[in-house]
Scaffold this active site. Structure first.
Site, short mmCIF file in Angstrom:
data_model
loop_
_atom_site.label_atom_id
_atom_site.label_comp_id
_atom_site.label_asym_id
_atom_site.label_seq_id
_atom_site.Cartn_x
_atom_site.Cartn_y
_atom_site.Cartn_z
N TRP A 167 5.84 -0.76 3.00
CA TRP A 167 5.61 -1.91 3.88
C TRP A 167 6.81 -2.86 3.80
O TRP A 167 7.32 -3.11 2.69
CB TRP A 167 4.32 -2.64 3.48
CG TRP A 167 4.02 -3.78 4.39
CD1 TRP A 167 3.76 -3.72 5.72
CD2 TRP A 167 3.94 -5.18 4.02
NE1 TRP A 167 3.53 -4.99 6.22
CE2 TRP A 167 3.65 -5.90 5.21
CE3 TRP A 167 4.10 -5.88 2.82
CZ2 TRP A 167 3.50 -7.28 5.21
CZ3 TRP A 167 3.95 -7.25 2.84
CH2 TRP A 167 3.65 -7.94 4.03
N ASP A 202 4.22 6.45 0.90
CA ASP A 202 3.16 5.82 1.69
C ASP A 202 3.76 5.04 2.86
O ASP A 202 4.55 4.11 2.66
CB ASP A 202 2.37 4.85 0.80
CG ASP A 202 1.24 4.16 1.56
OD1 ASP A 202 0.16 4.75 1.65
OD2 ASP A 202 1.46 3.04 2.06
N TYR A 249 3.71 -0.13 10.02
CA TYR A 249 4.94 -0.55 9.32
C TYR A 249 6.18 -0.38 10.21
O TYR A 249 7.25 -0.91 9.88
CB TYR A 249 5.15 0.22 8.01
CG TYR A 249 4.04 0.08 7.00
CD1 TYR A 249 3.06 -0.91 7.13
CD2 TYR A 249 3.95 0.91 5.90
CE1 TYR A 249 2.04 -1.04 6.21
CE2 TYR A 249 2.94 0.79 4.97
CZ TYR A 249 1.97 -0.18 5.13
OH TYR A 249 0.96 -0.30 4.22
N SER A 262 -8.83 2.99 4.12
CA SER A 262 -8.17 1.92 3.37
C SER A 262 -8.91 0.62 3.67
O SER A 262 -9.42 0.43 4.78
CB SER A 262 -6.70 1.82 3.82
OG SER A 262 -6.05 0.78 3.13
P1 NAP Z 1 4.00 -4.76 -4.51
O1 NAP Z 1 4.35 -3.32 -4.59
O2 NAP Z 1 2.93 -5.29 -5.40
O3 NAP Z 1 5.29 -5.66 -4.76
C1 NAP Z 1 6.52 -5.38 -4.15
C2 NAP Z 1 7.53 -6.42 -4.63
O4 NAP Z 1 7.75 -6.25 -6.04
C3 NAP Z 1 8.87 -6.28 -3.96
O5 NAP Z 1 9.37 -7.59 -3.77
C4 NAP Z 1 9.72 -5.54 -4.98
O6 NAP Z 1 11.09 -5.88 -4.90
C5 NAP Z 1 9.14 -6.05 -6.28
N1 NAP Z 1 9.27 -5.07 -7.38
C6 NAP Z 1 9.00 -3.74 -7.33
N2 NAP Z 1 9.19 -3.18 -8.52
C7 NAP Z 1 9.58 -4.17 -9.37
C8 NAP Z 1 9.94 -4.19 -10.74
N3 NAP Z 1 9.91 -3.10 -11.49
N4 NAP Z 1 10.29 -5.39 -11.28
C9 NAP Z 1 10.33 -6.52 -10.53
N5 NAP Z 1 9.99 -6.55 -9.22
C10 NAP Z 1 9.63 -5.38 -8.65
O7 NAP Z 1 3.62 -5.17 -3.01
P2 NAP Z 1 3.33 -4.46 -1.61
O8 NAP Z 1 4.58 -4.03 -0.94
O9 NAP Z 1 2.40 -5.35 -0.90
O10 NAP Z 1 2.45 -3.17 -1.96
C11 NAP Z 1 2.98 -1.89 -2.16
C12 NAP Z 1 2.64 -0.94 -1.02
O11 NAP Z 1 1.24 -0.85 -0.80
C13 NAP Z 1 3.16 -1.37 0.35
O12 NAP Z 1 4.55 -1.22 0.47
C14 NAP Z 1 2.35 -0.49 1.26
O13 NAP Z 1 2.87 0.83 1.28
C15 NAP Z 1 0.99 -0.53 0.56
N6 NAP Z 1 0.08 -1.56 1.16
C16 NAP Z 1 -1.00 -1.13 1.86
C17 NAP Z 1 -1.87 -2.04 2.44
C18 NAP Z 1 -3.07 -1.55 3.19
O14 NAP Z 1 -3.71 -2.36 3.91
N7 NAP Z 1 -3.42 -0.29 3.06
C19 NAP Z 1 -1.64 -3.42 2.30
C20 NAP Z 1 -0.53 -3.84 1.56
C21 NAP Z 1 0.31 -2.91 0.98
P3 NAP Z 1 12.20 -5.05 -4.08
O15 NAP Z 1 11.53 -4.43 -2.89
O16 NAP Z 1 13.22 -6.07 -3.75
O17 NAP Z 1 12.76 -3.99 -4.99
#
Ligand code: NAP
Length: 267
Positions: free
Chosen positions: A19, A42, A47, A135
């Site tokens: 995302w 994913d 997206y 989801s």
């Molecule tokens: P997340 O994975 O909880 O957080 C992503 C953030 O954390 C980004 O800013 C990333 O930075 C940072 N990050 C990643 N690894 C890190 C580490 N080891 N140390 C420090 N910071 C770190 O948030 P999210 O993108 O909301 O969730 C993940 C995925 O879930 C989405 O991309 C999507 O595929 C899925 N999703 C699904 C739904 C749904 O309705 N089904 C809703 C929300 C999300 P950088 O990117 O700058 O590296």
């Protein structure tokens, strides 16, 4: 890599979320993740990055059969006709014959649930997806999908991290024999900023994010899909298989559970 073996599927417990990754940043992030050993990606119609994800899959040179690829029907595409048509479009954008998992992204109520589930089942019969799932389904909707409507689902993808209890959904998934995919597993920064998680991480020479991901995927039939654009983050997130959380640390993270939703459920 740990795998979740369920209903004939073998799902890598750690995947890459995409995302907010678009254009070249997206294809580069997916390509680098595959290079680092990720085999679970994913994406979603919403997206707007299926084309870039598909390009990265091809450019990586990793055989298609080794990658577990998920996409999701957008909330406006849940009628039978739109589900069928837009799923085919997703496959074209991704450049694949079949995805591994096709989800209802969000229960929008725009079409009767039974109609969407039947459309998903037909897409599966026609080989367009190996498995189907949902989801953002709560316990009541899961029960309706599985028990009332007889859907053969693989998973429910929901927000899950140390600050959001998903006990009720997890119990329902266990009852129905499904897996949970944890989205926003790092709470979009809440995990990284938490001093208690950082302290636990220090014992193992790991970060707050790494101990959180390990805590998640150590749970039965739970996968996690952190998003990482940066190579350092993507590499750190997959570097979680060389330590074991002590019971006391697992219990300390369990005890953090609360009601913090990063993604607005009323969306
Ligand atoms: P997340 O994975 O909880 O957080 C992503 C953030 O954390 C980004 O800013 C990333 O930075 C940072 N990050 C990643 N690894 C890190 C580490 N080891 N140390 C420090 N910071 C770190 O948030 P999210 O993108 O909301 O969730 C993940 C995925 O879930 C989405 O991309 C999507 O595929 C899925 N999703 C699904 C739904 C749904 O309705 N089904 C809703 C929300 C999300 P950088 O990117 O700058 O590296």
């Amino acid at each position: 890599m740990k795998h979740i073996e369920i209903k004939g599927a073998k799902v890598p417990a750690l995947g890459l979320g995409t995302w907010q990754l678009t254009g070249r940043t997206c294809s580069e992030a997916v390509r680098q993740a595959l290079e680092l050993g990720y085999r679970h990606i994913d994406t979603a119609q919403m997206y707007g990055n299926e084309t870039e994800v598909g390009r990265a899959l091809r450019d990586s040179g990793v055989p298609r059969g080794e990658i577990f690829l998920t996409t999701k029907l957008a909330p406006g595409n849940l009628s039978a006709a739109l589900a069928r048509h837009t799923a085919e479009e997703s496959l074209k954008r991704l450049g694949v014959e079949q995805v591994d998992l096709l989800l209802i992204h969000w229960p929008s109520g725009e079409a009767p649930l039974g109609e969407t589930l039947e459309a998903l089942a037909k897409l599966r019969e026609r080989g367009k997806t190996r498995f189907i799932g949902v989801s953002n389904f709560n316990v009541k909707l899961l029960k309706e999908a599985v028990e009332t409507l007889g859907a053969d689902l693989l998973c429910d993808q929901v927000e899950y991290h140390p600050f959001l209890s998903q006990r009720a959904v997890m119990a329902a998934l266990k009852h129905h024999g499904l897996m949970l995919t944890a989205y926003t597993p790092l709470g979009r920064g809440h995990v990284q900023r938490n001093p208690e998680l950082a302290e636990i991480g220090r014992k193992y020479g790991k970060s707050a994010a790494q101990v959180t991901l390990r805590w998640l995927i150590d749970q039965e039939n739970v996968a996690a899909i952190p998003k990482a654009a940066s190579r350092a983050h993507a590499a750190a997130n997959i570097d979680i298989f060389d330590f074991t959380l002590a019971d006391e640390d697992r219990a300390a993270i369990d005890a953090m559970r609360g009601n913090l939703r990063v993604v607005d459920p009323g969306w």
